[in-house]
Design an enzyme around this catalytic site. Structure first.
Site, PDB file in Angstrom:
ATOM      1  N   THR A 177       5.996   1.137  -7.782  1.00 28.85           N
ATOM      2  CA  THR A 177       5.213   0.110  -7.091  1.00 28.85           C
ATOM      3  C   THR A 177       4.023  -0.221  -7.978  1.00 28.85           C
ATOM      4  O   THR A 177       3.488   0.667  -8.639  1.00 28.85           O
ATOM      5  CB  THR A 177       4.708   0.672  -5.744  1.00 28.85           C
ATOM      6  OG1 THR A 177       5.807   0.748  -4.869  1.00 28.85           O
ATOM      7  CG2 THR A 177       3.610  -0.179  -5.121  1.00 28.85           C
ATOM      8  N   ARG A 205      13.458  -2.307   6.604  1.00 30.04           N
ATOM      9  CA  ARG A 205      12.294  -1.408   6.492  1.00 30.04           C
ATOM     10  C   ARG A 205      11.204  -2.042   5.611  1.00 30.04           C
ATOM     11  O   ARG A 205      11.470  -2.567   4.540  1.00 30.04           O
ATOM     12  CB  ARG A 205      12.746  -0.082   5.886  1.00 30.04           C
ATOM     13  CG  ARG A 205      11.611   0.940   5.683  1.00 30.04           C
ATOM     14  CD  ARG A 205      11.040   0.890   4.292  1.00 30.04           C
ATOM     15  NE  ARG A 205      10.076   1.961   4.054  1.00 30.04           N
ATOM     16  CZ  ARG A 205       9.277   2.029   2.999  1.00 30.04           C
ATOM     17  NH1 ARG A 205       9.316   1.092   2.083  1.00 30.04           N
ATOM     18  NH2 ARG A 205       8.423   3.015   2.848  1.00 30.04           N
ATOM     19  N   VAL A 206       9.981  -1.977   6.075  1.00 34.26           N
ATOM     20  CA  VAL A 206       8.836  -2.461   5.294  1.00 34.26           C
ATOM     21  C   VAL A 206       7.856  -1.299   5.142  1.00 34.26           C
ATOM     22  O   VAL A 206       7.577  -0.598   6.119  1.00 34.26           O
ATOM     23  CB  VAL A 206       8.154  -3.655   5.997  1.00 34.26           C
ATOM     24  CG1 VAL A 206       6.868  -4.040   5.283  1.00 34.26           C
ATOM     25  CG2 VAL A 206       9.104  -4.846   6.062  1.00 34.26           C
ATOM     26  N   GLY A 207       7.359  -1.098   3.939  1.00 38.22           N
ATOM     27  CA  GLY A 207       6.409  -0.009   3.692  1.00 38.22           C
ATOM     28  C   GLY A 207       4.970  -0.467   3.821  1.00 38.22           C
ATOM     29  O   GLY A 207       4.664  -1.474   4.475  1.00 38.22           O
ATOM     30  N   ASP A 208       4.082   0.269   3.174  1.00 44.00           N
ATOM     31  CA  ASP A 208       2.649  -0.006   3.294  1.00 44.00           C
ATOM     32  C   ASP A 208       2.161  -1.126   2.388  1.00 44.00           C
ATOM     33  O   ASP A 208       1.110  -1.723   2.652  1.00 44.00           O
ATOM     34  CB  ASP A 208       1.860   1.256   2.932  1.00 44.00           C
ATOM     35  CG  ASP A 208       2.163   1.695   1.498  1.00 44.00           C
ATOM     36  OD1 ASP A 208       3.355   1.819   1.151  1.00 44.00           O
ATOM     37  OD2 ASP A 208       1.209   1.899   0.717  1.00 44.00           O
ATOM     38  N   THR A 228      -0.032   3.509  -3.703  1.00 43.98           N
ATOM     39  CA  THR A 228       1.396   3.701  -3.991  1.00 43.98           C
ATOM     40  C   THR A 228       1.799   5.069  -3.464  1.00 43.98           C
ATOM     41  O   THR A 228       1.029   6.024  -3.549  1.00 43.98           O
ATOM     42  CB  THR A 228       1.686   3.613  -5.505  1.00 43.98           C
ATOM     43  OG1 THR A 228       3.056   4.002  -5.713  1.00 43.98           O
ATOM     44  CG2 THR A 228       0.789   4.501  -6.341  1.00 43.98           C
ATOM     45  N   GLY A 229       2.985   5.148  -2.900  1.00 43.46           N
ATOM     46  CA  GLY A 229       3.437   6.426  -2.371  1.00 43.46           C
ATOM     47  C   GLY A 229       4.378   6.227  -1.205  1.00 43.46           C
ATOM     48  O   GLY A 229       4.938   5.135  -1.029  1.00 43.46           O
ATOM     49  N   GLY A 231       5.320   5.121   1.891  1.00 42.16           N
ATOM     50  CA  GLY A 231       4.656   4.099   2.680  1.00 42.16           C
ATOM     51  C   GLY A 231       4.432   4.419   4.137  1.00 42.16           C
ATOM     52  O   GLY A 231       3.408   4.030   4.713  1.00 42.16           O
TER      53      GLY A 231
HETATM   54  N1  ASP Z   1       4.540   2.478  -1.075  1.00 39.48           N
HETATM   55  C1  ASP Z   1       5.830   1.905  -1.375  1.00 39.48           C
HETATM   56  C2  ASP Z   1       6.635   1.829  -0.093  1.00 39.48           C
HETATM   57  O1  ASP Z   1       6.607   2.760   0.690  1.00 39.48           O
HETATM   58  C3  ASP Z   1       6.615   2.676  -2.375  1.00 39.48           C
HETATM   59  C4  ASP Z   1       5.850   3.193  -3.570  1.00 39.48           C
HETATM   60  O2  ASP Z   1       4.651   3.052  -3.654  1.00 39.48           O
HETATM   61  O3  ASP Z   1       6.470   3.764  -4.466  1.00 39.48           O
HETATM   62  O4  ASP Z   1       7.335   0.857   0.087  1.00 39.48           O
END
Ligand code: ASP
Length: 317
Positions: A177, A205-208, A228-229, A231
């Site tokens: 990300t 699915r939607v992340g952060d 990033t991480g 989500g």
């Molecule tokens: N934060 C992103 C998500 O969960 C993924 C990532 O940061 O690697 O969609």
């Protein structure tokens, strides 16, 4: 002269030195440098933080190395769904798009949502229709495909005994990300984030990353953050906004606030990831609880620095 600068990230996770070839590491550092330069040059010439953030993110969206735009991870059914957001710290206006499939640079569309619509967030087919109204060219979804991301999906599927939806999602099945935070010469902050999400994500699915306050936040009164991480954790713990709220309400510095949220809140909860932060004085901080986070920064006071692994790992500063 006011302090100005830019910080970028290209994702956090289990980035192990022993799994990285010297060539691949050099490619990442080169791409981080190019992204940083694209944004920093704008700031250096007196341009706005928003432009710098967008330019830096677009370079990484266009690179197959990162999980955003080209190089995005693959969903369970085998295509790419992209999320992005951007926020203006001067006005607290924001724009976001989620689950778009035919937009080459989702950060560009997020900015158009902010500036050319009365809304903050648009998703799926609606966001694509809005893009068409803004003359954004539709691209084929395969433009984002790379063999590495396809292999990651195959490996994930092979590793699953069953498709039990309640099973904890493996946060390591993604990486890359991208995000940027900036402060311009006028003292305005901005933040932006763009992602393909997580490998094998399902059911829209939607992340952060496109959630304002979770993956992206900017407020001139405190700081700008891109995350990033994993989500789901960043959404539930409202990570980006929490860091800036701590700066405002506790009067602590942004680096301390970021460490508190990333280590003291997320680690006990089980949330892996990291953030980059630019505070209202132009101070840079980066905090992550994973083995590494692709990152780079440059300010009017400090020369370009790129890093991948945690401090102390093979000479990383
Ligand atoms: N934060 C992103 C998500 O969960 C993924 C990532 O940061 O690697 O969609």
């Amino acid at each position: 002269m006011a302090e100005y600068g830019l910080v970028i990230h290209g994702g956090a996770g289990t980035i192990l030195k022993e799994k990285m070839t010297p060539e691949r590491e050099a490619d990442y550092r080169e791409q981080l440098g190019q992204s940083l330069k694209a944004g920093y040059d704008i700031l250096d010439q007196g341009g706005p933080a928003l432009d710098a953030v967008q330019a830096a993110v677009q370079v990484m969206e266009d690179s197959p190395l990162f999980n955003a735009g080209r190089g995005a991870v693959v969903t369970y059914v085998g295509h790419h769904e992209l999320d992005a957001s951007i926020m203006d710290g001067a006005t607290r206006e924001a724009g976001a798009v989620a689950a778009v499939q035919h937009i080459r640079n989702p950060i560009e569309l997020a900015r158009l949502v902010m500036e050319e619509s009365p809304h903050v967030m648009m998703v799926g087919a609606g966001a694509e229709a809005f893009a068409a109204s803004q003359n954004i060219t539709r691209v084929d979804n395969t433009l984002f495909s790379t063999p590495e991301r396809r292999e990651a999906l195959d490996a994930w599927k092979a590793s699953q005994g069953s498709a039990d939806l309640r099973k904890p999602f493996d946060a390591d099945h993604k990486f890359g990300t991208v995000g940027a935070v900036a402060r311009d010469r006028a003292g305005n902050l901005a933040a932006g984030t763009s992602t393909g999400g997580m490998t094998a994500k399902r059911y829209g699915r939607v992340g952060d990353s496109p959630i304002i306050g979770a993956g992206t936040w900017a407020d001139n009164a405190s700081c700008a953050v891109s995350a990033t991480g994993h989500g789901e954790y960043f959404i539930r713990y409202h990570v980006a906004a929490d860091i800036c709220a701590r700066v405002s309400y506790q009067g602590i510095d942004a680096g301390g606030a970021a460490d508190a949220v990333i280590h003291d809140v997320l680690v006990p909860a089980g949330g892996a990831g990291g953030v980059i932060v630019m505070d209202r004085h132009g101070e840079v901080s980066m905090s992550f609880n994973t083995e590494g986070m692709y990152r780079a920064s440059r300010t009017s006071r400090r020369a370009l620095e790129t890093a991948i692994f945690a401090k102390g790992v093979s000479g990383e500063q």
